[in-house]
Design a protein around this motif. Sequence first.
Motif, PDB file in Angstrom:
ATOM      1  N   PRO A 120      -1.754  32.665  -0.623  1.00 28.76           N
ATOM      2  CA  PRO A 120      -1.899  31.041   0.291  1.00 28.76           C
ATOM      3  C   PRO A 120      -2.080  30.090  -0.766  1.00 28.76           C
ATOM      4  O   PRO A 120      -2.635  29.657  -1.880  1.00 28.76           O
ATOM      5  CB  PRO A 120      -3.147  31.242   1.663  1.00 28.76           C
ATOM      6  N   HIS A 121      -1.150  28.410  -0.633  1.00 25.28           N
ATOM      7  CA  HIS A 121      -1.274  27.844  -1.029  1.00 25.28           C
ATOM      8  C   HIS A 121      -1.919  27.643  -2.677  1.00 25.28           C
ATOM      9  O   HIS A 121      -3.267  27.897  -2.949  1.00 25.28           O
ATOM     10  CB  HIS A 121      -2.398  26.402  -0.502  1.00 25.28           C
ATOM     11  N   ALA A 122      -1.051  29.012  -3.554  1.00 23.57           N
ATOM     12  CA  ALA A 122      -1.869  29.280  -5.053  1.00 23.57           C
ATOM     13  C   ALA A 122      -1.420  28.344  -5.880  1.00 23.57           C
ATOM     14  O   ALA A 122      -0.705  28.079  -6.861  1.00 23.57           O
ATOM     15  CB  ALA A 122      -0.923  29.769  -5.392  1.00 23.57           C
ATOM     16  N   ARG A 123      -2.371  26.940  -5.622  1.00 26.01           N
ATOM     17  CA  ARG A 123      -1.963  25.866  -7.284  1.00 26.01           C
ATOM     18  C   ARG A 123      -2.570  26.745  -8.042  1.00 26.01           C
ATOM     19  O   ARG A 123      -3.387  27.512  -8.274  1.00 26.01           O
ATOM     20  CB  ARG A 123      -2.833  24.873  -6.384  1.00 26.01           C
ATOM     21  N   TYR A 124      -2.244  26.075  -9.123  1.00 23.70           N
ATOM     22  CA  TYR A 124      -2.376  26.955 -10.924  1.00 23.70           C
ATOM     23  C   TYR A 124      -1.627  27.765 -10.945  1.00 23.70           C
ATOM     24  O   TYR A 124      -1.909  28.574 -12.130  1.00 23.70           O
ATOM     25  CB  TYR A 124      -3.668  26.316 -11.474  1.00 23.70           C
ATOM     26  N   HIS A 125      -0.502  28.995 -10.089  1.00 23.69           N
ATOM     27  CA  HIS A 125      -0.269  30.038 -10.103  1.00 23.69           C
ATOM     28  C   HIS A 125       0.632  30.502 -11.333  1.00 23.69           C
ATOM     29  O   HIS A 125       1.861  29.223 -11.288  1.00 23.69           O
ATOM     30  CB  HIS A 125       0.139  30.565  -9.008  1.00 23.69           C
ATOM     31  N   ALA A 149       6.492  31.539   1.509  1.00 17.16           N
ATOM     32  CA  ALA A 149       6.494  30.735   2.775  1.00 17.16           C
ATOM     33  C   ALA A 149       6.610  29.623   3.078  1.00 17.16           C
ATOM     34  O   ALA A 149       6.663  28.707   3.858  1.00 17.16           O
ATOM     35  CB  ALA A 149       5.287  31.661   3.304  1.00 17.16           C
ATOM     36  N   GLU A 150       5.781  28.977   2.146  1.00 17.04           N
ATOM     37  CA  GLU A 150       5.195  27.346   2.182  1.00 17.04           C
ATOM     38  C   GLU A 150       4.905  26.544   0.607  1.00 17.04           C
ATOM     39  O   GLU A 150       5.173  27.287  -1.037  1.00 17.04           O
ATOM     40  CB  GLU A 150       3.949  27.017   2.770  1.00 17.04           C
ATOM     41  N   GLY A 151       5.032  25.272   0.771  1.00 19.36           N
ATOM     42  CA  GLY A 151       5.594  25.041  -0.530  1.00 19.36           C
ATOM     43  C   GLY A 151       6.469  24.516  -1.565  1.00 19.36           C
ATOM     44  O   GLY A 151       7.572  25.252  -1.038  1.00 19.36           O
ATOM     45  N   TRP A 189       3.203  26.739  -3.388  1.00 20.17           N
ATOM     46  CA  TRP A 189       3.175  27.522  -3.174  1.00 20.17           C
ATOM     47  C   TRP A 189       2.772  28.662  -2.430  1.00 20.17           C
ATOM     48  O   TRP A 189       1.422  28.940  -2.646  1.00 20.17           O
ATOM     49  CB  TRP A 189       4.941  28.814  -3.531  1.00 20.17           C
ATOM     50  N   SER A 190       2.857  29.042  -1.179  1.00 19.65           N
ATOM     51  CA  SER A 190       2.738  30.032  -0.834  1.00 19.65           C
ATOM     52  C   SER A 190       3.206  31.339  -0.545  1.00 19.65           C
ATOM     53  O   SER A 190       4.543  31.208  -0.197  1.00 19.65           O
ATOM     54  CB  SER A 190       1.605  30.270   0.389  1.00 19.65           C
ATOM     55  N   ALA A 220      12.710  35.504   8.168  1.00 20.92           N
ATOM     56  CA  ALA A 220      11.075  34.913   7.194  1.00 20.92           C
ATOM     57  C   ALA A 220      10.073  35.570   8.101  1.00 20.92           C
ATOM     58  O   ALA A 220       9.322  36.276   7.660  1.00 20.92           O
ATOM     59  CB  ALA A 220      11.106  33.612   7.528  1.00 20.92           C
ATOM     60  N   THR A 221      10.297  35.461   9.729  1.00 16.75           N
ATOM     61  CA  THR A 221       9.539  35.978  10.718  1.00 16.75           C
ATOM     62  C   THR A 221       8.849  37.736  10.492  1.00 16.75           C
ATOM     63  O   THR A 221       7.966  38.365  10.203  1.00 16.75           O
ATOM     64  CB  THR A 221       9.682  36.234  12.063  1.00 16.75           C
TER      65      THR A 221
END
Length: 296
Positions: A44-49, A66-68, A106-107, A139-140
């Motif tokens: 989730p919210h994988a900053r710097y991935h 799913a996000e970002g 992104w997530s 997506a769900t």
Amino acid sequence: MKIIQKADGFEAQKLIVLPEAFLEDASPHSLLKPLYVTDIGFFPHARYHYRERSNGCDEHIFIYCAEGEGWVILERGKKQRIPKGRLLVIPAKTPHIYGASEDDPWSIYWFHLKGEAVVNFVQQFDMLNATLHVPSTQATKIINLFEECYSILQYKGYSLRHYLYVSQALHYLLGMCILLHGEAQEDDNKKEVIERSIQYMLEQIQSSLTLDDLAHHVNLSKPHFIHMFKQVTGYSPIDYYLRLKMQRSCLYLDMTNASIKEVSKSVGIHDPYYFSRVFRKVIGQSPSDYRRSRQG
């Protein structure tokens, strides 16, 4: 300024990597040869991935954003943007680099899969050159599928019976991708036109619609309508209409005691001999044989 990069280690992440020894014991099972999972995760919210594999990965990687937003470079090609609602498939052994957007990381839900069915899927649909748009309803399903598989692997993953269940369940992911791949080739207007024409066929299943009727209903010329319909469905409009009639006929033969002549009339075909010929061509057996086979 130095750019921070990391492969994993994100707050609230979920990650399972099946041990190599377990996979070596389990993978020869006949039900696992088509498809089995080796890794599964949610970042989730994988900053710097950031991931870079110059020789690719032994497994086929499925990543759903799913996000970002993120990005990918496949086989040293161009950098592709992966926004929210896209599913990326990276074939095994394909050199790649991917990572999260700096501004809106992104997530992602992801699976690593192996097996003959996955190889055939990737080759059949040329997944190296496409990402898939995932509507919210699908997506769900992907997220629910992930949660179910993750939960089972987390608590019961070393039970062969439960591992078999997870791997069989993930065939559903391939099925969704097949549908999404087909939809990615069609624009929304084209799909809407074909859906309207099919709905009209179903509403008039007891009639004898002509090609003129069908083309007129969607305000297209006959040549344009035929070309569009065949491009989307793989069948000509009349052939598809007849197949819908045969499908409805099967229902009547299964659920009623109506004679074959009556069933023929109920789907708008008043010549029972012609009806029987079409039924055999589409279903593979005569109406009477079909009814007997269903009653056995």
